[in-house]
Design a protein around this motif. Structure first.
Motif, mmCIF file in Angstrom:
data_model
loop_
_atom_site.group_PDB
_atom_site.id
_atom_site.type_symbol
_atom_site.label_atom_id
_atom_site.label_comp_id
_atom_site.label_asym_id
_atom_site.label_seq_id
_atom_site.Cartn_x
_atom_site.Cartn_y
_atom_site.Cartn_z
ATOM 1 N N HIS A 39 0.678 -1.041 0.113
ATOM 2 C CA HIS A 39 -0.014 -0.067 0.087
ATOM 3 C C HIS A 39 0.818 1.066 0.019
ATOM 4 C CE1 HIS A 39 -3.234 2.429 2.051
ATOM 5 N NE2 HIS A 39 -3.113 2.756 0.798
ATOM 6 N N VAL A 40 0.827 1.828 -1.068
ATOM 7 C CA VAL A 40 1.640 3.105 -1.204
ATOM 8 C C VAL A 40 0.646 4.448 -1.315
ATOM 9 C CG1 VAL A 40 3.437 4.363 -2.617
ATOM 10 C CG2 VAL A 40 3.596 1.835 -2.038
ATOM 11 N N LEU A 41 0.764 5.407 -0.551
ATOM 12 C CA LEU A 41 -0.058 6.522 -0.715
ATOM 13 C C LEU A 41 0.558 7.633 -1.553
ATOM 14 C CD1 LEU A 41 -0.674 7.267 3.193
ATOM 15 C CD2 LEU A 41 -2.390 6.631 1.550
ATOM 16 N N PRO A 42 -0.191 8.418 -2.413
ATOM 17 C CA PRO A 42 0.398 9.327 -3.376
ATOM 18 C C PRO A 42 1.712 10.061 -2.938
ATOM 19 C CG PRO A 42 -1.769 9.447 -3.253
ATOM 20 C CD PRO A 42 -1.710 8.608 -2.227
ATOM 21 N N ALA A 43 1.634 10.460 -1.432
ATOM 22 C CA ALA A 43 2.748 11.459 -0.938
ATOM 23 C C ALA A 43 3.839 10.457 -0.790
ATOM 24 C CB ALA A 43 2.186 12.116 0.379
ATOM 25 N N GLU A 44 3.882 9.251 -0.872
ATOM 26 C CA GLU A 44 4.904 8.321 -0.576
ATOM 27 C C GLU A 44 5.633 7.459 -1.742
ATOM 28 O OE1 GLU A 44 2.979 6.535 3.507
ATOM 29 O OE2 GLU A 44 2.882 5.283 1.732
ATOM 30 N N LEU A 45 5.139 8.031 -2.837
ATOM 31 C CA LEU A 45 5.475 7.649 -4.064
ATOM 32 C C LEU A 45 7.067 7.849 -4.391
ATOM 33 C CD1 LEU A 45 4.443 5.716 -6.436
ATOM 34 C CD2 LEU A 45 3.662 7.578 -7.659
ATOM 35 N N GLY A 46 7.544 8.942 -4.258
ATOM 36 C CA GLY A 46 9.032 9.040 -4.430
ATOM 37 C C GLY A 46 9.924 8.292 -3.555
ATOM 38 N N ASP A 47 9.474 8.203 -2.217
ATOM 39 C CA ASP A 47 10.403 7.864 -1.188
ATOM 40 C C ASP A 47 10.001 5.882 -1.453
ATOM 41 O OD1 ASP A 47 11.009 9.839 0.068
ATOM 42 O OD2 ASP A 47 9.432 9.693 1.557
ATOM 43 N N TYR A 48 8.993 5.666 -2.014
ATOM 44 C CA TYR A 48 9.119 4.225 -2.322
ATOM 45 C C TYR A 48 9.984 3.702 -3.445
ATOM 46 C CZ TYR A 48 7.247 -0.094 -4.599
ATOM 47 O OH TYR A 48 7.499 -1.276 -5.250
ATOM 48 N N PHE A 49 10.233 4.303 -4.500
ATOM 49 C CA PHE A 49 10.951 4.181 -5.497
ATOM 50 C C PHE A 49 12.320 4.370 -5.235
ATOM 51 C CE2 PHE A 49 7.247 4.622 -8.339
ATOM 52 C CZ PHE A 49 7.443 3.445 -8.937
ATOM 53 N N ALA A 50 12.571 5.353 -4.367
ATOM 54 C CA ALA A 50 14.132 5.757 -3.845
ATOM 55 C C ALA A 50 14.506 4.486 -3.099
ATOM 56 C CB ALA A 50 14.157 7.011 -2.993
ATOM 57 N N ARG A 51 13.779 3.783 -2.252
ATOM 58 C CA ARG A 51 14.198 2.672 -1.403
ATOM 59 C C ARG A 51 14.237 1.360 -2.245
ATOM 60 N NH1 ARG A 51 9.971 4.526 1.734
ATOM 61 N NH2 ARG A 51 8.546 2.545 1.366
ATOM 62 N N ARG A 52 13.295 1.162 -3.150
ATOM 63 C CA ARG A 52 13.278 0.006 -3.725
ATOM 64 C C ARG A 52 14.475 -0.027 -4.676
ATOM 65 N NH1 ARG A 52 10.416 -1.359 -0.309
ATOM 66 N NH2 ARG A 52 8.256 -2.253 -0.659
ATOM 67 N N ARG A 53 14.848 1.313 -5.343
ATOM 68 C CA ARG A 53 15.886 1.383 -6.376
ATOM 69 C C ARG A 53 17.401 0.569 -5.677
ATOM 70 N NH1 ARG A 53 17.033 4.896 -10.572
ATOM 71 N NH2 ARG A 53 15.233 6.064 -10.195
ATOM 72 N N GLY A 54 17.424 0.799 -4.622
ATOM 73 C CA GLY A 54 18.641 0.179 -3.822
ATOM 74 C C GLY A 54 18.511 -1.286 -3.306
ATOM 75 N N ASP A 55 17.528 -1.687 -3.550
ATOM 76 C CA ASP A 55 17.113 -3.203 -3.061
ATOM 77 C C ASP A 55 17.207 -4.044 -4.279
ATOM 78 O OD1 ASP A 55 16.293 -5.535 -2.045
ATOM 79 O OD2 ASP A 55 14.266 -4.813 -1.301
ATOM 80 N N PRO A 56 18.535 -4.962 -4.275
ATOM 81 C CA PRO A 56 18.836 -5.900 -5.162
ATOM 82 C C PRO A 56 17.945 -7.367 -5.557
ATOM 83 C CG PRO A 56 20.599 -5.929 -3.446
ATOM 84 C CD PRO A 56 19.564 -4.822 -3.024
ATOM 85 N N ASP A 57 17.207 -7.425 -4.354
ATOM 86 C CA ASP A 57 16.209 -8.413 -4.613
ATOM 87 C C ASP A 57 14.838 -8.009 -5.045
ATOM 88 O OD1 ASP A 57 17.762 -10.319 -3.123
ATOM 89 O OD2 ASP A 57 17.237 -9.526 -1.217
ATOM 90 N N TRP A 58 14.818 -6.433 -5.347
ATOM 91 C CA TRP A 58 13.484 -6.143 -6.031
ATOM 92 C C TRP A 58 13.454 -6.239 -7.355
ATOM 93 C CZ3 TRP A 58 12.039 -1.153 -8.144
ATOM 94 C CH2 TRP A 58 10.799 -1.005 -8.458
ATOM 95 N N ARG A 59 12.595 -6.912 -7.935
ATOM 96 C CA ARG A 59 12.760 -7.082 -9.284
ATOM 97 C C ARG A 59 11.787 -6.155 -9.991
ATOM 98 N NH1 ARG A 59 16.429 -9.377 -8.101
ATOM 99 N NH2 ARG A 59 16.915 -11.445 -8.544
ATOM 100 N N GLY A 60 10.728 -5.384 -9.280
ATOM 101 C CA GLY A 60 10.073 -4.426 -9.914
ATOM 102 C C GLY A 60 8.683 -4.529 -9.334
ATOM 103 N N CYS A 61 7.776 -3.656 -10.054
ATOM 104 C CA CYS A 61 6.259 -3.785 -9.433
ATOM 105 C C CYS A 61 5.360 -3.435 -10.688
ATOM 106 C CB CYS A 61 6.120 -2.640 -8.288
ATOM 107 S SG CYS A 61 6.552 -0.943 -8.864
ATOM 108 N N ASN A 62 3.865 -3.747 -10.191
ATOM 109 C CA ASN A 62 3.208 -3.238 -11.064
ATOM 110 C C ASN A 62 2.531 -2.329 -10.574
ATOM 111 O OD1 ASN A 62 2.551 -6.693 -11.666
ATOM 112 N ND2 ASN A 62 2.627 -5.284 -13.448
#
Length: 285
Positions: A39-62
């Motif tokens: 669950h990602v709120l609109p105001a959290e979208l930038g922080d979400y991608f910043a965190r996931r970008r640095g996670d090598p286990d994360w393949r991506g998202c729908n």
């Protein structure tokens, strides 16, 4: 011990069928990976991608509503078709942490129509009901397949602008959604060699939404009736279409089709589509 994962993001997110689809396929293929909902709120979208970008286990998202357009601002690259549609529903992380956005709604929508599209037709016409976010991918996809489009919206000016943006080369038509509600005595031309689609690209007919007012006198003989609504799966439009002898396509066809394109991008293996019947049973249980 960590393992690869992908996920779906949105606000709200509990209604998403994506985890059930992707985890079903991961299980069938025996892949050591998982698919989650976040669950990602609109105001959290930038922080979400910043965190996931640095996670090598994360393949991506729908991406589901309401982030399909806003997410584009946080990506390194957007696939040309997604850029044209103006919406991203799949983000893939490269090994270097670069994020690329795609729109798998367009190929997902076309997938169940491929046997028909493989044939040559004298003329192709699609009547599309609704001019919201989902309609953008559908308009672009059908225009690329040589369809003349009639796009119906409560605001015909919005429909006209959408056609001019996404399908500027064709002789397309924008009409009021109410145009299709009353009975018509229009005499359709000879059906030989023609392909006609009726597409509900709106939420009308969905549980909790008003019904879709469509009189089947507006459907040429032999039309394929396609409703992208998934709840209920058997919408009043599809029920009446079948009663009248029209072939139909339901919303799960598009949902599973677009998920399959994303799945291969995330996990590097084709989805086991020979299991579609079992998957449909799970999703409709």
């Amino acid at each position: 011990m960590t393992r690869p994962y992908a996920e779906v993001i949105g606000d709200p997110i509990v209604q998403s069928k994506s985890p059930a689809i992707h985890n079903f396929w991961l299980g069938k293929l025996g892949l050591d990976a998982e698919y989650r909902a976040c669950h990602v709120l609109p105001a959290e979208l930038g922080d979400y991608f910043a965190r996931r970008r640095g996670d090598p286990d994360w393949r991506g998202c729908n991406i589901t509503m309401p982030h399909k357009q806003a997410a584009m601002a946080f990506l390194d690259e957007v696939d040309p078709q997604a850029a044209r549609i103006g919406a991203v529903n799949t983000v893939v992380r490269g090994v270097d942490g670069r994020l690329t956005g795609y729109n798998t709604d367009a190929p997902g929508f076309l997938e169940p129509l491929q046997p028909l599209l493989a044939d040559t037709h004298l003329f192709r016409m699609a009547r599309i009901l609704g001019a919201g976010g989902a309609a953008r991918a559908i308009v672009a996809a059908l225009a690329d397949e040589g369809f003349t489009l009639v796009l119906a919206a409560r605001d015909p000016a919005k429909a006209r602008a959408l056609l001019d943006e996404l399908a500027p080369k064709g002789e397309h038509h924008a009409v009021d959604l109410a145009h299709f509600a009353p009975e018509t005595d229009f005499a359709f031309d000879d059906r030989q060699g023609l392909l006609d689609l009726i597409v509900n690209a709106s939420p009308l007919g969905m549980a909790g939404q008003p019904p879709l007012a469509f009189d089947f006198s507006h459907a040429p003989p032999g039309s394929v009736v396609y409703d992208i609504v998934t709840h209920p799966l058997d919408t009043p439009l599809l029920v009446e279409a079948r009663q009248r002898g029209f072939p139909t396509v339901d919303g799960l066809a598009m949902l599973i089709g677009q998920a399959a394109v994303a799945f291969e991008k995330f996990f590097g293996a084709p989805a086991p589509r020979e299991q579609d019947a079992q998957l449909r049973e799970i999703l409709t249980a």
